[in-house]
Design a protein around this motif. Structure first.
Motif, short mmCIF file in Angstrom:
data_model
loop_
_atom_site.label_atom_id
_atom_site.label_comp_id
_atom_site.label_asym_id
_atom_site.label_seq_id
_atom_site.Cartn_x
_atom_site.Cartn_y
_atom_site.Cartn_z
N PHE A 1 0.99 -1.31 -0.07
CA PHE A 1 0.52 0.31 0.03
C PHE A 1 1.08 1.32 -0.26
O PHE A 1 1.37 1.87 0.79
CB PHE A 1 -0.82 0.06 0.99
N GLY A 2 0.87 2.15 -1.20
CA GLY A 2 1.11 3.13 -1.12
C GLY A 2 2.53 3.05 -1.63
O GLY A 2 3.67 4.01 -2.54
N VAL A 3 3.43 1.87 -2.13
CA VAL A 3 4.76 1.88 -2.57
C VAL A 3 3.84 1.05 -3.56
O VAL A 3 2.94 0.59 -4.06
CB VAL A 3 5.61 0.84 -1.85
N THR A 4 5.14 0.62 -4.72
CA THR A 4 4.21 0.04 -6.05
C THR A 4 5.70 -1.94 -6.61
O THR A 4 6.70 -1.17 -5.98
CB THR A 4 4.87 0.30 -7.34
N LEU A 5 5.04 -2.60 -5.64
CA LEU A 5 5.88 -3.37 -5.98
C LEU A 5 7.10 -4.54 -7.21
O LEU A 5 7.37 -5.14 -7.48
CB LEU A 5 5.21 -5.11 -5.23
N SER A 6 6.52 -3.54 -8.62
CA SER A 6 6.55 -3.99 -9.30
C SER A 6 8.06 -4.68 -10.02
O SER A 6 8.51 -5.14 -11.07
CB SER A 6 6.28 -3.96 -10.76
N ARG A 7 8.99 -3.51 -9.10
CA ARG A 7 10.69 -3.28 -9.66
C ARG A 7 11.13 -4.18 -8.14
O ARG A 7 12.09 -2.52 -7.70
CB ARG A 7 10.92 -1.90 -9.81
N THR A 8 10.87 -4.60 -7.55
CA THR A 8 11.15 -4.84 -6.18
C THR A 8 11.82 -6.27 -6.02
O THR A 8 10.55 -7.05 -6.97
CB THR A 8 10.69 -4.72 -5.29
N THR A 9 12.53 -6.82 -5.56
CA THR A 9 12.79 -7.64 -5.27
C THR A 9 11.68 -8.31 -3.93
O THR A 9 12.29 -7.59 -2.70
CB THR A 9 14.33 -8.30 -5.19
#
Length: 124
Positions: A23-31
């Protein structure tokens, strides 16, 4: 903010699916990683998946029983746990490591963002 859910009480050999939503962050560019901590024990790595799902790694204890996956369109990562054992009882945490690394990674020190944890209890 990361929020893990899906924990609960299950009998040995049963299954559970944990989810980790952002929530409030985008996970698409994370491990994304899953870790766990059993009572009286140190936190340990379970599994991780890189930003696009092309790389996954598992602890020996999870191989063949657990599966990590992600749906970037839903900003969510999943942990499917099958053939659960009593020794899988722990609080499970999801964690995020920003970046588009080609490889997933296991050290908890490389994950700056953590969810609050969800309790998994496996009964015999």
């Amino acid at each position: 903010q990361l929020q893990a859910c899906g924990g609960g009480l299950v009998q040995a050999w049963g299954s559970l699916r944990l989810s980790c939503a952002a929530f409030g962050v985008t996970l698409s560019r994370t491990t994304m990683g899953w870790f766990r901590q059993a009572p009286g024990r140190a936190r340990e790595f379970v599994t991780a998946i890189n930003w696009n799902g092309s790389s996954t790694i598992y602890a020996d204890s999870a191989k063949g029983r657990f599966a990590i996956s992600r749906d970037n369109s839903k900003n969510t990562v999943y942990l499917q746990m099958n053939s659960l054992k009593v020794e899988d009882t722990a609080v499970y945490y999801c964690a995020a490591r920003p970046g588009t690394s080609a490889a997933a990674t296991s050290p908890s020190s490389e994950y700056p963002y953590w969810g609050q944890g969800t309790l998994v209890t496996v009964s015999s």
